[in-house]
Design a protein around this motif. Structure first.
Motif, short mmCIF file in Angstrom:
data_model
loop_
_atom_site.label_atom_id
_atom_site.label_comp_id
_atom_site.label_asym_id
_atom_site.label_seq_id
_atom_site.Cartn_x
_atom_site.Cartn_y
_atom_site.Cartn_z
N LEU A 79 0.83 -1.21 0.00
CA LEU A 79 0.00 0.00 0.00
C LEU A 79 0.87 1.26 0.00
O LEU A 79 0.55 2.26 -0.67
CB LEU A 79 -0.91 -0.02 1.23
N ALA A 80 1.97 1.21 0.72
CA ALA A 80 2.86 2.37 0.77
C ALA A 80 3.49 2.63 -0.60
O ALA A 80 3.67 3.80 -1.02
CB ALA A 80 3.94 2.16 1.83
N HIS A 81 3.84 1.58 -1.34
CA HIS A 81 4.39 1.77 -2.69
C HIS A 81 3.35 2.39 -3.61
O HIS A 81 3.69 3.27 -4.43
CB HIS A 81 4.87 0.42 -3.25
N SER A 82 2.09 1.92 -3.49
CA SER A 82 1.04 2.52 -4.32
C SER A 82 0.87 3.99 -3.97
O SER A 82 0.68 4.84 -4.85
CB SER A 82 -0.27 1.76 -4.11
N MET A 83 0.90 4.28 -2.66
CA MET A 83 0.73 5.66 -2.24
C MET A 83 1.90 6.52 -2.73
O MET A 83 1.71 7.68 -3.18
CB MET A 83 0.62 5.74 -0.71
N SER A 84 3.13 6.00 -2.64
CA SER A 84 4.28 6.78 -3.12
C SER A 84 4.19 7.03 -4.62
O SER A 84 4.58 8.10 -5.12
CB SER A 84 5.57 6.04 -2.77
N ALA A 85 3.64 6.05 -5.36
CA ALA A 85 3.45 6.27 -6.80
C ALA A 85 2.44 7.38 -7.05
O ALA A 85 2.62 8.22 -7.94
CB ALA A 85 3.00 4.96 -7.46
N SER A 86 1.36 7.41 -6.25
CA SER A 86 0.36 8.48 -6.39
C SER A 86 0.96 9.83 -6.05
O SER A 86 0.71 10.84 -6.74
CB SER A 86 -0.84 8.19 -5.48
N VAL A 87 1.78 9.87 -5.00
CA VAL A 87 2.42 11.13 -4.62
C VAL A 87 3.37 11.60 -5.73
O VAL A 87 3.40 12.81 -6.08
CB VAL A 87 3.16 10.96 -3.29
#
Length: 484
Positions: free
Chosen positions: A59-67
């Motif tokens: 989930l953190a990787h997905s969030m970092s991609a969104s950021v």
């Protein structure tokens, strides 16, 4: 720990073999199941924590991609992209842009929440740079704020955030990440953890596991109970036969059954029963022969003494013959009184004591205190002779007797107190020896206490003596109430 406390604790334990085996089995099963359940739960929680960290990292990787995507957009286009995302609905994150970080009441930190927060911070710093300013916390949906204006989740259109931040009927905590993109610009991202880690609660012992423990424990106790009951039946028969044999009853051979050890015990008991029966028969025949053989020469000697002309010599011979006859009668009476062949039957001890005390109640030489709570299984005539000897001794040597009954579930106790001179301490055991008399006692054969103790022993009991502090002697008869 004091001895009385220890004794009370032991009394709380079951007395039967079945009860103790079931209690021991229950304790062993609970201990084994408890240890195995603790190990299983520890392994389960460790694997769940690893899965939670892996899900949080994804989930953190997905969030970092969104950021990274939002950081790549021109500043003027970012609000437009957010409006389009909200209009589409069903996104994994709820994203907003604020001019400052929103202050919300964070939930208390637990080990699982801290593990997720650490993973998010590590991944975001690794992907977005160590200098980026990040805030990660868990917030209750009721305290969640969305925009700078402080709007709550329920105040937004349902398509905007409910699909990504609610999971009815649960109310799981929301992971809120706020990242500073620039001066006066904070990216707000809220999301739920994926299943099955949405609630972040450590799972307790599953109901299926508890049910399995209860089922296996019940089945094991049932099988152990049946096994012990099956094995203890021959022991109960053996105990009943041994008690009846100790009372002198005619006991049939016990059935040899059960385990090999129990069969061996039953076989040994049957052999012992045959030897005892043979010994008692031979002893009875021996004393009958002695009685017949001795009476004849004694009578013949008396006739010859009458023919003596010397009166002084005649008196001496007569006195010796009287003493010899007294010894023979005493020995025969001892055997006769202690070898009474009777059937075992319930005895009303209250009626027996009242009958023995009735001749002395009028002049107050006997007082009776207490009552027996239940009939006692034993030999009626033998117990009557046993108690009668104790009462007669108290009246004969102590003038008065006080009878006190102390009856309980385990034994029947009769205390006979007199007002006599008592018995010297060093001669307490000698008075039970046949023909022994204390100094100054010339009455009877000196057999009363010995016969009483022999009868008590045949019932599994005991007769004991105690000199009272205020004078007099206490004779205590204790008869156990053995379970059938």
């Amino acid at each position: 720990m004091s001895a009385p406390a220890t004794e009370r604790r032991w009394r709380l334990l079951p007395r039967s073999l079945l009860g103790r085996m079931l209690l021991l089995t229950l304790l062993v099963v609970l201990l084994a199941q408890g240890l195995s359940s603790l190990i299983w739960v520890a392994q389960l929680r460790a694997s769940q924590l690893q899965g939670l960290q892996a899900s949080a990292r994804s989930l953190a990787h997905s969030m970092s991609a969104s950021v990274s995507y939002f950081r790549s957009l021109p500043v003027a286009y970012r609000p437009m992209v957010l409006d389009q995302l909200r209009s589409m609905g069903g996104t994994r994150f709820f994203v907003s842009l604020n001019d400052k970080p929103l202050g919300m009441a964070a939930l208390p930190i637990t080990a699982r929440k801290q593990a997720v927060i650490d993973v998010f911070q590590d991944v975001l710093h690794e992907r977005l740079g160590q200098q980026i300013e990040v805030s990660v916390e868990f917030v209750s949906p009721d305290d969640l704020r969305i925009f700078n204006s402080g709007l709550k989740l329920d105040e937004l259109p349902r398509s905007w955030a409910h699909y990504s931040l609610t999971l009815e009927p649960l109310n799981p905590p929301v992971l809120v990440t706020q990242i500073r993109l620039g001066e006066g610009e904070w990216l707000y991202i809220a999301s739920l953890l994926p299943e099955p880690y949405t609630s972040l609660e450590a799972e307790r012992l599953p109901r299926q596991q508890i049910g399995f423990i209860a089922l296996t424990t019940a089945l094991l106790l049932l099988f152990i109970g049946l096994l012990v009951h099956w094995q203890s039946r021959p022991l109960k028969r053996l105990a009943r036969a041994a008690r009846e044999l100790s009372l002198g009853a005619d006991v049939a051979p016990v059935t040899e059954g059960g385990g090999s050890e129990v069969v061996e015990v039953g076989r040994a008991f049957n052999n012992m029963r045959e030897r005892i029966s043979r010994y008692l028969t031979e002893r009875s025949q021996l004393f009958s022969a002695i009685s017949h053989d001795l009476r004849t020469p004694i009578t013949r000697l008396r006739l010859r003494v009458e023919l003596l002309e010397d009166e002084a010599l005649q008196v001496k011979f007569s006195r010796d013959l009287d003493e010899l006859e007294l010894l023979v009668k005493g020995a025969l009476q001892c055997v006769k009184d202690t070898d009474i062949h009777e059937n075992i039957e319930p005895i009303d001890l209250n009626q027996l004591l009242e009958t023995l005390a009735e001749p002395y109640l009028g002049d107050g030489r006997i007082t009776l205190e207490g009552r027996a709570l239940a009939p006692y299984p034993g030999k009626a005539l033998a117990l009557r002779r046993c108690i009668g000897n104790l009462v007669d001794n108290a009246i004969k040597y102590g003038e008065r007797a006080h009878l006190r009954i102390i009856d309980g579930a385990e034994d029947f106790v009769l205390q006979v107190d007199d007002q006599g001179p008592g018995v010297p301490q060093q001669q307490m055991e000698q008075v039970f020896v046949p023909h022994f008399r204390l100094a100054g006692q010339q009455q009877g054969y000196g057999l009363g206490l010995g016969i009483a103790r022999n009868i008590a022993h045949s019932h599994g009991g005991e007769v004991s003596l105690l000199n009272l502090r205020d004078g007099g002697l206490r004779v205590t008869l204790c008869l156990p109430r053995m379970a059938e």
